[in-house]
Write an enzyme that holds these catalytic residues in place. Sequence first.
Site, PDB file in Angstrom:
ATOM      1  N   ARG A 114      34.723  56.093   0.779  1.00 33.43           N
ATOM      2  CA  ARG A 114      33.972  55.916   2.035  1.00 33.43           C
ATOM      3  C   ARG A 114      32.480  55.958   1.782  1.00 33.43           C
ATOM      4  NH1 ARG A 114      31.554  58.180   6.673  1.00 33.43           N
ATOM      5  NH2 ARG A 114      32.281  57.193   8.601  1.00 33.43           N
ATOM      6  N   CYS A 115      32.031  56.919   0.973  1.00 38.74           N
ATOM      7  CA  CYS A 115      30.602  57.014   0.675  1.00 38.74           C
ATOM      8  C   CYS A 115      30.073  55.733   0.041  1.00 38.74           C
ATOM      9  CB  CYS A 115      30.340  58.182  -0.285  1.00 38.74           C
ATOM     10  SG  CYS A 115      30.482  59.822   0.440  1.00 38.74           S
TER      11      CYS A 115
END
Length: 407
Positions: A395-396
């Site tokens: 996600r990052c």
Amino acid sequence: MVANPPSPGADSEVGQLRTVVLHRPGDELRRLTPRNNDRLLFDGIPWVSRAQEEHDAFAQALRDRDVEVLYLTELLAETLGDVEARQVAVDTTLANLDLGDTMRRYLQGFLDDATPEELTGHLTAGIRNDEVRGGFGLVTKLLAFDAFLVDPLPNLLFTRDSSVWVRDRVAITSLAMPARKRETQLTELIYRHHPRFSATERILGHHFEHVEGGDVLLLAPGVIAVGVGERTTPAGAERFARQVFDTGLAETVLVVPIAQERATMHLDTVCTMVDVDKVVMYPNIAHTLTAYAVTPQPGSDPAAPDLAVAEPEPFLVAAAKAMQLDTLHQIDTGLDPVTAEREQWDDGNNTLALAPRLAVAYERNDGTNSRLEDAGIEVIRIAGSELGSGRGGPRCMSCPVARDPLG
């Protein structure tokens, strides 16, 4: 880029992902040393060629699911073909007061002479003193030969933090750490000047109070959670809430205080969505995490509403209520408290949903991945032994630009 790209925008974390911005690891990571990695916010020194292999496999996994992958440096190089954008980029970079007038004048010419691709490299990988040495005044004589005149930006890898799409608008965030300030300035430059995005309406901006994209979860259409802790400030959360209310992008913002420590720097390090009613969550804090529901004050000016702030409730309770669900189901990280702590550190919570019940996760988090699959979530496993050295997961490393709407 695809011939007919989907319209940008996202109203959830789990709608079918269509377009994403990634940053392939590059020379900025080769600039990390044991002496500067802490200041540049990396826990270790990555093996860059292996990190590139892992990232290429991540990007291919997305393409295999029909996701259009845009690369940040390609967008930036295309943006810097615009004269105005180029001037803004150079002026912003040279505003560093540590340079001194003599070095600043030299670098002005150095950067002005660069091609868009070369300028992109200078802005992202940085410029060392020994790369311009040769009698350029007091600064270059007194600084160490390997000191950076323009710092590298190794955290560009984490494209989630510098912008967030909320429905059809993009929120340009303000990153809290000095080492990351220029990232959001470059991101704003792309969204302002790149022909693909120049017509997009923007909210927030790099000059506002601190909000980072890793702290923003689009829980459901009109419902957004914002973590407040090490990186996002209370004032930043308030600014974000006011702007999404003013523009009609949300009806409820859940402000979630999180521990101010490295392992939980963002909300998405302890909680991410994998379905419309399911989250993967770090169990060691699940029962202490609270949320303040913020809504527009009834009767206030719709164009600039006052804020109503409810008393705190358990996060899962407040989220389910705002999302109009009976229950927001929790899938625990790990298989026990000790495994959970280790896998949370290794970004077990930091999944990227490609669609409802389909998520990308690091392969090494066996316990978490098993729990996800037991709950009916298909897990696309990717390697992350080197990518994880900056403490960030799938996600990052991704900024969704276009998702199919849920509502």
